[in-house]
Design a protein around this motif. Structure first.
Motif, PDB file in Angstrom:
ATOM      1  N   THR A  71       0.922  -1.190  -0.003  1.00 39.54           N
ATOM      2  CA  THR A  71      -0.088   0.044   0.010  1.00 39.54           C
ATOM      3  C   THR A  71       0.817   1.274  -0.056  1.00 39.54           C
ATOM      4  N   VAL A  72       0.362   2.398  -0.823  1.00 38.45           N
ATOM      5  CA  VAL A  72       1.496   3.283  -0.911  1.00 38.45           C
ATOM      6  C   VAL A  72       0.861   4.496   0.062  1.00 38.45           C
ATOM      7  N   LEU A  73       1.833   5.275   0.560  1.00 43.07           N
ATOM      8  CA  LEU A  73       1.279   6.414   1.439  1.00 43.07           C
ATOM      9  C   LEU A  73       0.116   5.900   2.438  1.00 43.07           C
ATOM     10  N   GLU A  81      11.779   8.628   1.552  1.00 40.93           N
ATOM     11  CA  GLU A  81      12.928   7.964   0.926  1.00 40.93           C
ATOM     12  C   GLU A  81      12.737   6.535   1.104  1.00 40.93           C
ATOM     13  N   GLU A  82      12.478   6.085   2.366  1.00 43.62           N
ATOM     14  CA  GLU A  82      12.355   4.790   2.800  1.00 43.62           C
ATOM     15  C   GLU A  82      11.343   4.173   2.101  1.00 43.62           C
ATOM     16  N   GLU A  83      10.195   4.647   1.674  1.00 47.26           N
ATOM     17  CA  GLU A  83       9.008   3.945   0.811  1.00 47.26           C
ATOM     18  C   GLU A  83       9.631   3.868  -0.665  1.00 47.26           C
ATOM     19  N   LEU A  84      10.275   4.893  -1.142  1.00 45.52           N
ATOM     20  CA  LEU A  84      10.573   4.840  -2.553  1.00 45.52           C
ATOM     21  C   LEU A  84      11.793   3.692  -2.539  1.00 45.52           C
ATOM     22  N   ARG A 115       6.955   1.231  -7.333  1.00 45.42           N
ATOM     23  CA  ARG A 115       5.674   1.826  -7.734  1.00 45.42           C
ATOM     24  C   ARG A 115       5.097   3.069  -7.268  1.00 45.42           C
ATOM     25  N   SER A 116       5.797   3.342  -5.992  1.00 49.93           N
ATOM     26  CA  SER A 116       5.289   4.587  -5.299  1.00 49.93           C
ATOM     27  C   SER A 116       5.900   6.159  -5.893  1.00 49.93           C
ATOM     28  N   ARG A 117       6.881   5.831  -6.896  1.00 48.41           N
ATOM     29  CA  ARG A 117       7.699   7.200  -7.036  1.00 48.41           C
ATOM     30  C   ARG A 117       6.960   8.116  -7.662  1.00 48.41           C
TER      31      ARG A 117
END
Length: 310
Positions: free
Chosen positions: A6-8, A290-293, A298-300
């Motif tokens: 899940t993004v964000l 940055e950690e999620e990226l 696909r979150s970029r």
């Protein structure tokens, strides 16, 4: 069971400022990551309505949200019917609505759905398997000008005219049946030098076809308009977009309803009638960390916008 990052997730749910006894809508259930976090923050009197037009998402959610089903209602529907869904449930207003737009990872990863240019599959691309229009219909029956228009407008592809011309020429020889065949045709419409740089040559055309098949931008506009109507005072809309077209619609729609009071600052109350219906919670969109990226490429392109009903 779907595999989906899940993004964000925290940011989008934090944006809703969940009240334990509030009523919330996840308009894009998908892998149920946002829904699970919302449900975990609700008390026994709280309620979550989760919408998706994809049967896979609904089946997955029954498992993933099993611990919270006393406060969760799953509905098979496109979010463009949000107001109708709430009316059917006897709900007159809600405290928050979340949108995570675009296509989910499981839809991309399951090759047979036809969303991915990396898997050879029938040309489908329907999020709702009961939908009438498919990518096959567009590729094999629409005229060259219409194909070029959607690839230009929805894919922002500079070689759209050339690609459309190649598609029409190819189908005159043989019906185009699979994503693999289409990828090769798209490549032939893009100069070799351009193919060697940037994203996959078929990315923009596949995006355009998917948006057209599912009328994603029309649905987004309708869903967001209805969201503003159904939110209670103080309720919030939390919207994640993945490309510039989606983000532009969200940004412009929020701007249309945001407060624009022109009264002198010493007036005790607004008398100009420009008070608006919304205030922006964040002036600029929230982007992945940055950690999620690092964890999820696909979150970029994701952007989160949050607005509150006045």
């Amino acid at each position: 069971m779907f595999q989906h990052i899940t993004v964000l997730k925290e940011e989008a749910v934090d944006g809703l400022a969940i009240k334990p006894d509030g009523i919330y809508v996840d308009c894009t259930l998908g892998g149920a990551g946002h829904s699970e976090l919302i449900a975990s923050r609700l008390g026994p009197k709280g309620r979550l309505i989760a919408l998706d037009q994809d049967d896979w998402a609904l089946d997955n959610a029954r498992v993933r949200l099993s611990a919270y089903m006393d406060r969760v209602t799953l509905v098979k529907s496109n979010f463009r019917y949000l107001a109708h869904v709430l009316k059917d449930l006897g709900i007159s207003g809600v405290d928050g609505v979340l949108f995570d737009l675009g296509v989910s990872s499981p839809q991309l990863d399951e090759g047979e759905r036809g969303f991915s240019y990396n898997h050879d599959a029938p040309l489908d691309m329907r999020m709702d398997q009961d939908g009438m229009l498919t990518a096959d219909d567009i590729v094999n029956t629409w005229d060259e000008r219409e194909i070029s228009r959607i690839i230009t407008n929805y894919g922002e592809e500079r070689f759209a005219r050339s690609i459309a011309r190649k598609i029409v020429a190819a189908r005159e020889q043989k019906r185009i049946d699979t994503t693999g065949e289409l990828v090769e045709i798209i490549k032939s419409g893009i100069p070799a030098a351009a193919r060697r740089t940037g994203p996959h040559p078929a990315k923009r055309t596949f995006q355009a076809l998917r948006i057209a098949v599912n009328d994603e931008l029309g649905a987004e506009e309708e869903g967001l308009e209805q969201t503003i109507d159904v939110l209670n005072a103080g309720g919030r809309a939390s919207v994640i977009t993945f490309h510039s077209l989606e983000d532009r619609i969200c940004k412009q729609l929020f701007a249309k309803f945001v407060e624009k009071c022109t009264c002198p600052t010493d007036f005790p109350m607004c008398v100009c009638g420009g008070g608006g219906k919304l205030k922006l919670v964040n002036r600029k969109p929230i982007l992945p960390s940055e950690e999620e990226l690092e964890q999820n490429k696909r979150s970029r392109s994701a952007k989160l916008r949050v607005a509150e009903k006045l």
